[in-house]
Design a protein around this motif. Structure first.
Motif, PDB file in Angstrom:
ATOM      1  N   THR A  31      -7.801   2.141  -3.001  1.00 41.18           N
ATOM      2  CA  THR A  31      -6.762   1.279  -2.464  1.00 41.18           C
ATOM      3  C   THR A  31      -6.267   1.787  -1.115  1.00 41.18           C
ATOM      4  OG1 THR A  31      -5.100   2.511  -3.729  1.00 41.18           O
ATOM      5  CG2 THR A  31      -5.983   0.495  -4.724  1.00 41.18           C
ATOM      6  N   SER A  32      -6.763   2.935  -0.664  1.00 43.41           N
ATOM      7  CA  SER A  32      -6.386   3.493   0.638  1.00 43.41           C
ATOM      8  C   SER A  32      -7.660   3.814   1.408  1.00 43.41           C
ATOM      9  CB  SER A  32      -5.540   4.759   0.462  1.00 43.41           C
ATOM     10  OG  SER A  32      -4.363   4.486  -0.256  1.00 43.41           O
ATOM     11  N   PHE A  33      -7.911   3.071   2.481  1.00 42.90           N
ATOM     12  CA  PHE A  33      -9.118   3.280   3.263  1.00 42.90           C
ATOM     13  C   PHE A  33      -9.018   2.513   4.572  1.00 42.90           C
ATOM     14  CE2 PHE A  33      -9.713  -0.261   0.400  1.00 42.90           C
ATOM     15  CZ  PHE A  33     -10.267  -1.257   1.188  1.00 42.90           C
ATOM     16  N   VAL A  34      -9.910   2.826   5.489  1.00 41.76           N
ATOM     17  CA  VAL A  34      -9.958   2.135   6.771  1.00 41.76           C
ATOM     18  C   VAL A  34     -10.898   0.932   6.666  1.00 41.76           C
ATOM     19  CG1 VAL A  34     -10.602   2.342   9.211  1.00 41.76           C
ATOM     20  CG2 VAL A  34      -9.484   4.248   8.048  1.00 41.76           C
ATOM     21  N   ILE A  35     -10.486  -0.194   7.241  1.00 37.66           N
ATOM     22  CA  ILE A  35     -11.366  -1.359   7.346  1.00 37.66           C
ATOM     23  C   ILE A  35     -12.320  -1.101   8.507  1.00 37.66           C
ATOM     24  CG2 ILE A  35     -11.504  -3.823   7.822  1.00 37.66           C
ATOM     25  CD1 ILE A  35     -10.259  -3.361   5.192  1.00 37.66           C
ATOM     26  N   GLU A  36     -13.602  -0.802   8.176  1.00 32.14           N
ATOM     27  CA  GLU A  36     -14.527  -0.398   9.228  1.00 32.14           C
ATOM     28  C   GLU A  36     -15.521  -1.472   9.615  1.00 32.14           C
ATOM     29  OE1 GLU A  36     -17.616   2.168   6.567  1.00 32.14           O
ATOM     30  OE2 GLU A  36     -17.887   2.247   8.735  1.00 32.14           O
ATOM     31  N   ASP A  37     -15.739  -2.484   8.776  1.00 32.91           N
ATOM     32  CA  ASP A  37     -16.758  -3.479   9.126  1.00 32.91           C
ATOM     33  C   ASP A  37     -16.352  -4.863   8.638  1.00 32.91           C
ATOM     34  OD1 ASP A  37     -17.464  -3.636   6.328  1.00 32.91           O
ATOM     35  OD2 ASP A  37     -18.604  -1.789   6.606  1.00 32.91           O
ATOM     36  N   MET A  38     -17.052  -5.865   9.147  1.00 33.74           N
ATOM     37  CA  MET A  38     -16.718  -7.243   8.829  1.00 33.74           C
ATOM     38  C   MET A  38     -16.984  -7.576   7.369  1.00 33.74           C
ATOM     39  SD  MET A  38     -15.249  -8.625  11.313  1.00 33.74           S
ATOM     40  CE  MET A  38     -15.196 -10.246  10.544  1.00 33.74           C
ATOM     41  N   ALA A  39     -17.986  -6.920   6.768  1.00 34.45           N
ATOM     42  CA  ALA A  39     -18.289  -7.194   5.358  1.00 34.45           C
ATOM     43  C   ALA A  39     -17.093  -6.826   4.481  1.00 34.45           C
ATOM     44  CB  ALA A  39     -19.534  -6.415   4.925  1.00 34.45           C
ATOM     45  N   THR A  40     -16.487  -5.670   4.755  1.00 35.48           N
ATOM     46  CA  THR A  40     -15.312  -5.242   3.989  1.00 35.48           C
ATOM     47  C   THR A  40     -14.133  -6.163   4.265  1.00 35.48           C
ATOM     48  OG1 THR A  40     -16.075  -2.947   4.088  1.00 35.48           O
ATOM     49  CG2 THR A  40     -13.764  -3.303   3.524  1.00 35.48           C
ATOM     50  N   LEU A  41     -13.961  -6.534   5.532  1.00 35.52           N
ATOM     51  CA  LEU A  41     -12.859  -7.425   5.899  1.00 35.52           C
ATOM     52  C   LEU A  41     -13.008  -8.790   5.228  1.00 35.52           C
ATOM     53  CD1 LEU A  41     -10.312  -7.694   7.615  1.00 35.52           C
ATOM     54  CD2 LEU A  41     -11.754  -8.467   9.517  1.00 35.52           C
ATOM     55  N   ASP A  42     -14.223  -9.328   5.235  1.00 37.15           N
ATOM     56  CA  ASP A  42     -14.464 -10.622   4.588  1.00 37.15           C
ATOM     57  C   ASP A  42     -14.205 -10.539   3.081  1.00 37.15           C
ATOM     58  OD1 ASP A  42     -15.140 -11.748   6.995  1.00 37.15           O
ATOM     59  OD2 ASP A  42     -17.305 -11.560   6.704  1.00 37.15           O
ATOM     60  N   LYS A  43     -14.615  -9.428   2.489  1.00 37.16           N
ATOM     61  CA  LYS A  43     -14.410  -9.250   1.053  1.00 37.16           C
ATOM     62  C   LYS A  43     -12.914  -9.268   0.723  1.00 37.16           C
ATOM     63  CE  LYS A  43     -17.181  -6.371  -0.959  1.00 37.16           C
ATOM     64  NZ  LYS A  43     -17.826  -5.124  -1.473  1.00 37.16           N
ATOM     65  N   LEU A  44     -12.112  -8.616   1.569  1.00 35.41           N
ATOM     66  CA  LEU A  44     -10.662  -8.610   1.362  1.00 35.41           C
ATOM     67  C   LEU A  44     -10.085 -10.009   1.539  1.00 35.41           C
ATOM     68  CD1 LEU A  44      -7.995  -7.083   0.940  1.00 35.41           C
ATOM     69  CD2 LEU A  44      -7.945  -6.674   3.415  1.00 35.41           C
ATOM     70  N   HIS A  45     -10.502 -10.705   2.615  1.00 32.38           N
ATOM     71  CA  HIS A  45      -9.975 -12.047   2.879  1.00 32.38           C
ATOM     72  C   HIS A  45     -10.338 -13.031   1.765  1.00 32.38           C
ATOM     73  CE1 HIS A  45      -9.597 -11.358   7.522  1.00 32.38           C
ATOM     74  NE2 HIS A  45      -8.576 -10.886   6.846  1.00 32.38           N
ATOM     75  N   ASN A  46     -11.475 -12.840   1.127  1.00 29.93           N
ATOM     76  CA  ASN A  46     -11.928 -13.758   0.076  1.00 29.93           C
ATOM     77  C   ASN A  46     -11.418 -13.383  -1.309  1.00 29.93           C
ATOM     78  OD1 ASN A  46     -13.426 -15.348   1.867  1.00 29.93           O
ATOM     79  ND2 ASN A  46     -15.220 -14.020   1.709  1.00 29.93           N
ATOM     80  N   SER A  47     -10.666 -12.290  -1.404  1.00 34.56           N
ATOM     81  CA  SER A  47     -10.141 -11.843  -2.695  1.00 34.56           C
ATOM     82  C   SER A  47      -8.798 -12.516  -2.985  1.00 34.56           C
ATOM     83  CB  SER A  47      -9.951 -10.322  -2.681  1.00 34.56           C
ATOM     84  OG  SER A  47      -8.798  -9.961  -1.941  1.00 34.56           O
ATOM     85  N   PRO A  48      -8.299 -12.415  -4.230  1.00 30.59           N
ATOM     86  CA  PRO A  48      -6.988 -13.000  -4.557  1.00 30.59           C
ATOM     87  C   PRO A  48      -5.811 -12.247  -3.938  1.00 30.59           C
ATOM     88  CG  PRO A  48      -8.362 -12.738  -6.533  1.00 30.59           C
ATOM     89  CD  PRO A  48      -9.015 -11.966  -5.427  1.00 30.59           C
ATOM     90  N   ILE A  49      -6.050 -11.078  -3.358  1.00 27.57           N
ATOM     91  CA  ILE A  49      -4.974 -10.300  -2.754  1.00 27.57           C
ATOM     92  C   ILE A  49      -4.394 -11.064  -1.557  1.00 27.57           C
ATOM     93  CG2 ILE A  49      -4.419  -8.179  -1.486  1.00 27.57           C
ATOM     94  CD1 ILE A  49      -4.802  -7.691  -4.414  1.00 27.57           C
ATOM     95  N   ARG A  50      -3.066 -11.225  -1.512  1.00 26.73           N
ATOM     96  CA  ARG A  50      -2.436 -11.977  -0.438  1.00 26.73           C
ATOM     97  C   ARG A  50      -1.649 -11.106   0.529  1.00 26.73           C
ATOM     98  NH1 ARG A  50      -5.884 -14.488  -0.659  1.00 26.73           N
ATOM     99  NH2 ARG A  50      -5.303 -14.741   1.506  1.00 26.73           N
ATOM    100  N   GLU A  51      -1.266  -9.879   0.124  1.00 27.76           N
ATOM    101  CA  GLU A  51      -0.535  -8.983   0.993  1.00 27.76           C
ATOM    102  C   GLU A  51      -1.043  -7.558   0.840  1.00 27.76           C
ATOM    103  OE1 GLU A  51       3.932 -10.553   1.778  1.00 27.76           O
ATOM    104  OE2 GLU A  51       3.591  -9.719  -0.215  1.00 27.76           O
ATOM    105  N   VAL A  52      -0.950  -6.785   1.916  1.00 37.18           N
ATOM    106  CA  VAL A  52      -1.350  -5.384   1.883  1.00 37.18           C
ATOM    107  C   VAL A  52      -0.304  -4.570   2.622  1.00 37.18           C
ATOM    108  CG1 VAL A  52      -3.803  -5.976   1.846  1.00 37.18           C
ATOM    109  CG2 VAL A  52      -2.678  -5.478   4.036  1.00 37.18           C
ATOM    110  N   VAL A  53      -0.327  -3.254   2.401  1.00 35.67           N
ATOM    111  CA  VAL A  53       0.505  -2.327   3.158  1.00 35.67           C
ATOM    112  C   VAL A  53      -0.419  -1.490   4.028  1.00 35.67           C
ATOM    113  CG1 VAL A  53       2.123  -0.394   3.055  1.00 35.67           C
ATOM    114  CG2 VAL A  53       2.278  -2.245   1.367  1.00 35.67           C
ATOM    115  N   ILE A  54      -0.174  -1.500   5.367  1.00 36.90           N
ATOM    116  CA  ILE A  54      -0.990  -0.695   6.265  1.00 36.90           C
ATOM    117  C   ILE A  54      -0.189   0.508   6.750  1.00 36.90           C
ATOM    118  CG2 ILE A  54      -2.336  -2.705   7.014  1.00 36.90           C
ATOM    119  CD1 ILE A  54      -0.722  -2.615   9.668  1.00 36.90           C
ATOM    120  N   ASP A  55      -0.912   1.557   7.135  1.00 34.25           N
ATOM    121  CA  ASP A  55      -0.297   2.762   7.695  1.00 34.25           C
ATOM    122  C   ASP A  55      -0.686   2.826   9.170  1.00 34.25           C
ATOM    123  OD1 ASP A  55       0.591   5.243   8.439  1.00 34.25           O
ATOM    124  OD2 ASP A  55      -0.145   6.270   6.651  1.00 34.25           O
ATOM    125  N   THR A  56       0.241   2.500  10.050  1.00 30.95           N
ATOM    126  CA  THR A  56      -0.081   2.444  11.474  1.00 30.95           C
ATOM    127  C   THR A  56      -0.256   3.825  12.090  1.00 30.95           C
ATOM    128  OG1 THR A  56       2.282   2.377  12.072  1.00 30.95           O
ATOM    129  CG2 THR A  56       1.148   0.267  11.729  1.00 30.95           C
TER     130      THR A  56
END
Length: 416
Positions: A31-56
């Motif tokens: 649940t804690s990791f860097v978004i490094e590629d589009m495949a991971t980003l697409d997987k997140l966008h297509n999941s039921p998760i609607r909000e996340v917490v980021i660490d700037t």
């Protein structure tokens, strides 16, 4: 600085501190990791998760300027790796994934080979000979590669073992499950290969248990159970004499029956005193044991087994986070499970979906309304092509379905 943002605002380079929602809803183990590629980003966008917490402080801010192009993206990745924020980058070998159908025949051959080799290993151990553990490194690699190509094939075929083959194929099944779990946890290629070998060799000490005890259909006496509880240390001693130097292999062999609450054996370890690898071994060992037919009991169905194990995890038998990662490996409804759909049809689970653990690929073949077989149809649950969904798992015997394994393997009379 932590920020809670809508999932639509997540961009490459952001560090996800946490995902808001049930772990069942998102397609990631960590649940804690860097978004490094589009495949991971697409997987997140297509999941039921609607909000996340980021660490700037560890990644890109929501207000950061957009990346200029691939050169900037690669520079960002390099900086993040150098800062240690990419623990799993390039952690797994490049092995092309294939469909279940493509891998099944190959997995069946690996199982047949493994059964022969593990049976020889146990015979050597029963005769008191020094076992040739190094001989199993190529087999461990074969098991690992099969699982990385398609985890469902070898893992699900191994579950169909006959009662008489349990001792040998249990080791193969645990090796396959350990590989899948290591991959899910993002372990390195070397650790993944060692995990496969640890699974293959974890129960070697059972060769020191008299067969009349090992295959006893009834309840063991206290003296008999004491002999059973001695097998982890006996196995580790055999591996040491064989020259095995892998700390992971030795530790899994010795401690795969330890429990988080300290009630396990042989050393009564608890909590953090149990290594990650032994915790993995405990989950994989129990799952295959309770889903397999034994001389003294029939195996439980995979989905039912996971429910039992979830309860045991809460009671302190397993590390709950390791168990949750394991569920992501095999699915809420593992391959080969019989499920009832909202439409009243019965189907067998073929493959898991990256979209959700609750939306596997299913082959429907039976109508509960007419109590008859129907023309088989493969459904991709959760897509626009079907509105059906799973409402629960079913017992094949209750419906008189004797050929369930043939329906998903395509192999008549499939037994390893």
């Amino acid at each position: 600085m932590l920020k809670r943002i809508p999932v639509e605002q997540v961009r490459l380079g952001m560090y996800l501190h946490s995902l808001c929602g049930s772990w069942l809803d998102h397609p990631f183990w960590a649940t804690s990791f860097v978004i490094e590629d589009m495949a991971t980003l697409d997987k997140l966008h297509n999941s039921p998760i609607r909000e996340v917490v980021i660490d700037t402080s560890r990644g890109r801010d929501v207000d950061a300027a957009p990346l200029a192009g691939s050169a900037d993206e690669e520079r960002l990745k390099a900086e993040l790796r150098q800062a240690g924020d990419f623990p799993h980058a390039s952690s797994q070998p490049s092995i092309e994934q294939v469909s279940l159908d493509e891998e099944l025949q190959r997995a069946a051959r690996i199982l047949s080979q493994a059964k022969r080799e593990v049976s020889v290993l146990f015979k050597q151990a029963r005769l008191g000979r020094v076992v040739q553990a190094d001989h199993f490194k190529p087999l461990a690699q074969e098991v690992a590669n099969s699982v990385l190509r398609n985890p469902a094939a070898l893992i699900s075929l191994a579950r169909l073992k006959a009662k008489d083959d349990y001792t040998y194929l249990h080791s193969v099944a645990v090796g396959a499950l350990m590989t899948s779990l290591a991959h899910q946890l993002g372990l390195s290629p070397a650790e993944t290969e060692h995990a496969a070998l640890a699974g293959l060799l974890h129960d070697l000490g059972k060769a020191a248990i008299p067969l009349e005890i090992l295959n006893k259909p009834g309840r063991l006496t206290e003296a008999e159970f004491d002999q059973v509880k001695a097998h982890p240390r006996a196995g580790r001693d055999m591996l040491v004499r064989a020259g095995v130097q892998s700390d992971m292999v030795l530790d899994v062999c010795l401690h795969h029956h330890e429990k988080i609450d300290g009630s396990g054996y042989p050393d009564g370890l608890s909590g953090q005193a149990i290594s990650l690898y032994a915790k993995m071994g405990a989950v994989c060992d129990v799952y295959d044991a309770i889903t397999s037919d034994r001389p003294y009991k029939a195996g439980w169905h995979p989905a039912e087994s996971l429910k039992k194990m979830a309860l045991w995890a809460k009671q302190g038998h397993f590390d709950e986070r390791i168990f949750q990662a394991f569920v992501k490996c095999v699915g809420i409804y593992p391959t080969g499970s019989l499920v009832r759909l909202q439409s009243g049809r019965l189907g067998v689970v073929l493959d898991q979906s990256e979209r959700s653990l609750l939306l596997p690929r299913v082959k429907v073949f039976f109508s509960t309304k007419s109590n008859t077989y129907i023309v088989p149809e493969v459904l991709e649950l959760g897509t626009a092509q079907t509105n059906d969904r799973i409402v629960g798992h079913e017992d094949p015997q209750a419906w008189g379905i004797a050929n369930l394994d043939e329906l998903w393997t395509g192999i008549p009379g499939r037994r390893p």
